[in-house]
Scaffold this active site. Sequence first.
Site, PDB file in Angstrom:
ATOM      1  N   ASP A 169      40.330  40.564  53.029  1.00  0.00           N
ATOM      2  CA  ASP A 169      41.230  39.484  53.400  1.00  0.00           C
ATOM      3  C   ASP A 169      40.775  38.878  54.723  1.00  0.00           C
ATOM      4  O   ASP A 169      40.442  39.596  55.670  1.00  0.00           O
ATOM      5  CB  ASP A 169      42.649  40.054  53.532  1.00  0.00           C
ATOM      6  CG  ASP A 169      43.659  39.008  53.919  1.00  0.00           C
ATOM      7  OD1 ASP A 169      43.899  38.100  53.115  1.00  0.00           O
ATOM      8  OD2 ASP A 169      44.202  39.101  55.032  1.00  0.00           O
ATOM      9  N   GLU A 184      37.141  36.574  52.036  1.00  0.00           N
ATOM     10  CA  GLU A 184      37.467  35.217  52.452  1.00  0.00           C
ATOM     11  C   GLU A 184      36.689  34.891  53.725  1.00  0.00           C
ATOM     12  O   GLU A 184      37.004  35.417  54.787  1.00  0.00           O
ATOM     13  CB  GLU A 184      38.965  35.093  52.717  1.00  0.00           C
ATOM     14  CG  GLU A 184      39.817  35.225  51.469  1.00  0.00           C
ATOM     15  CD  GLU A 184      41.294  35.087  51.794  1.00  0.00           C
ATOM     16  OE1 GLU A 184      41.943  34.194  51.242  1.00  0.00           O
ATOM     17  OE2 GLU A 184      41.800  35.870  52.613  1.00  0.00           O
TER      18      GLU A 184
END
Length: 884
Positions: free
Chosen positions: A492, A529
């Site tokens: 993340d 990400e």
Amino acid sequence: MIRPSLRRTAAVVAAALCAALAPAVPATAAPDLDLGASQAQWIDRSTVVWKEQATGTATRQLVHAPRGGLTVEDGDLSDAGHRLRLTPSALTDAQRAKYPHLKDYPAFTVDPRDRDRVRAALRGQLVATQRSASGELLAATGVQIPGALDDLYGTDAARTTLGPVFTGGRPTLSVWAPTARAVALELGGRTHRMHRDARTGVWSVTGPKSWAGEPYRYAVTVWAPTVRKLVTNRVTDPYSTALTTDSRRSLAVDLDDPRLAPPGWSALRKPAPVPLRAARIQELHIRDFSVADRTNRHPGGYLAFTDRRSAGVRHLRKLAEAGTSYVHLLPAFDIGTIPERRRDTPDCDPAAHPADSEQQQECVTRGAADDAYNWGYDPLHHTVPEGSYATDPDGPRRTVEFRRMVQALNRTGLRTVMDVVYNHTVAGGQHNTSILDRIVPGYYQRLLADGSVATSTCCANTAPEHTMMGKLVVDSVVTWARQYKVDGFRFDLMGHHPKANILAVRKALDALTPAEDGVDGKKIVLYGEGWNFGEVADDARFPQATQRNMAGTGIATFSDRARDAVRGGGPFDEDPRVQGFASGLFTDPNGSPANGTRAEQRARLRHAQDLIKVGLTGNLADFTFTDSSGTRVKGSDVDYNGAPAGYGRAPGDALAYADAHDNETLYDALAFKLPQRTTGADRARTQVLTMATAALSQGPALSQAGTDLLRSKSLDRNSFDSGDWFNAIHFGCGPAANGFGRGLPPAADNKAKWPYAKPLLADPALRATCPDIRAAGAAYRDLLRIATSEKSFRLATTDAVQSDLSFPLSGTEETPGVITMRLGTLLVIFNASPDRQEQHLTTARPYRLHPVQAHGSDPVVKTATHTHNTFTVPARTVAVFRAD
């Protein structure tokens, strides 16, 4: 400013939560005498930087008080404290390189005569002062200390093993707390003294075998800058391996204990590893998967994946047989915002209200803080399975059941990816869900220039650039790989990590071997990400793990380029009806003024088709092709919101996707964008075509669970806490089987879009029917079979892609809404327009529809033909032809 397309809403627990978690900052005494801020930064044992204004012959000092008590009274410090003298100096080139955001700050050196007191100074209150020649206090501020701690302790501490370690059945418990005045272990109703290693800053104690399985916590006496006093924090172990319910205590558990291994665990046979460049990934939330599945005996939990006869598991098996290789599980570590024994349903009847009613969301919102639902981007303990998914959260049962889940997925033919969140914690400071910051205050969280915690992730950011936070990331990932046999990790907000930290994870995993560790670490895939924003943007503090920087490392980053082009607009558009390639831009206008004039629509569509082409190559920077203007360009020449569309060095650098848990589901995005008159069958065809732009690309591709079944969240753009009512996946048929029309989505993130949503939700024609759902799922699986059976879709090098892949009809005369891609002996035509299209292309030999489609589930694609250099493809269809 964060570009809308780069914002992640998954961990956004709303501004109210962030405000609630923010530590209180005491009022300041005067503008330059502010002990509530920490504007001085101690970057190594001998160097302090402080961007205060020098005044004449002013002298500077570090003042420390072992037990605190320093305040500003009547314009001076209340206590003389102990002093370390500072002399003006300059940062070295090495220091400027290590701290680029501080390169222009004035620097000061700790006087050599005082350096023997540096370690002691770091264990109490610290104040940096500036005094005039006459002794007047001109400035005073707190001091940030992570750099000094890393310099003094980092190298040695990084080699230690933290948490519970068992030797001959006896546990040793260790915690890193170099600034603590005292640390004690609370276990078995007694307080046990712990020993401090002065070299590492680690406190440890070894106990008898009877400690095994016992709950424990640490009592850490430490100076806490956020409240400016010495406190004793009773805190669980950040290296916990097991927990009691709601994480009240850690448990002294040995993960190697055979009692925690399900039958067959040690001899688990995994599906054949699939290289990242060929991976087809299904993103899945554990609770969403089964909570509404009445055929499953373990709804909402880990064990749901063991029920081989359930509708959900049967569907996963179909996907695996079609070519899906990995299931990516949304966060399954210990989550800080889910009560672990609460599985309450709403205290109302959502089904009793109309499809466009506000009542459903009001009911769900009332109980959101107390129900068992959250996406889970709120980490509390990074290396313990979440308890709410276990049949019993109190103890190591969650470990056994997590392992059974991995085992079941592997037996279904799927490898397991775990979504991990190390870039922030659920809270910082003295909040009761803050762990790291209550053990070593001011170290694990990333601090801004004034000493406040950075919250660009909308929670308390961590600092993996600091040695021991970086170590925690590596150690935690290795534990999941070794002890839980996880096959991959999705990071993340990976761009908030240093590139070096993610490469350290890769190196540590590569060192795992089947003989020594039970897993082949080199086969574990990594992606994340790579967004570039916040206080670390543009490598402000370190080279980040962003899209551009990770290219060539073998670690993929999500690519938003083709996603936005195929869907249209971005997830934060004021008018959600902005169209793209698949949703009818120019070819099937929806009437929204946001789409511009016909000429503007055509120009945007041409550029969108260029972006999709770059995506189909795997977002390769050096791939050359003819763009829509007729110019020969590289992928890196194509513009994406001011950045190069192509950034990859090799297939596998970019991960393609059309939707994920963030923002509206694909079905919902298309509901906004397609003309409302679009039939259900055409919506299903558009859905498949949109997914195909990712599934048929070079490099890895991801889809959100249920997207192949036209999954809707009733237009909710941020369902992180919207409960089962809006999030559950429905595998069966019936009213609102795909989730559309379950009421207006929660107001907090969606109210501005309600005027657009109401007429759609009230239209029964937009509710997907069983035939449409089944048709979409089957057609998507046919495309997966083609993508995973044809070697041309998994080329290994840029040169191979350049040689085998081309867009022969690209240029000024390219048909709007149609992309033709040649790939080895294959020809793929994406016809997103609402009309049957002919593509004229001279070929040396005849082509036939690919056997999978020719004998497949979709009767419409079977009418696609190739005769006399003309390829004819039905509307809203992806047709794959193969040369005879």
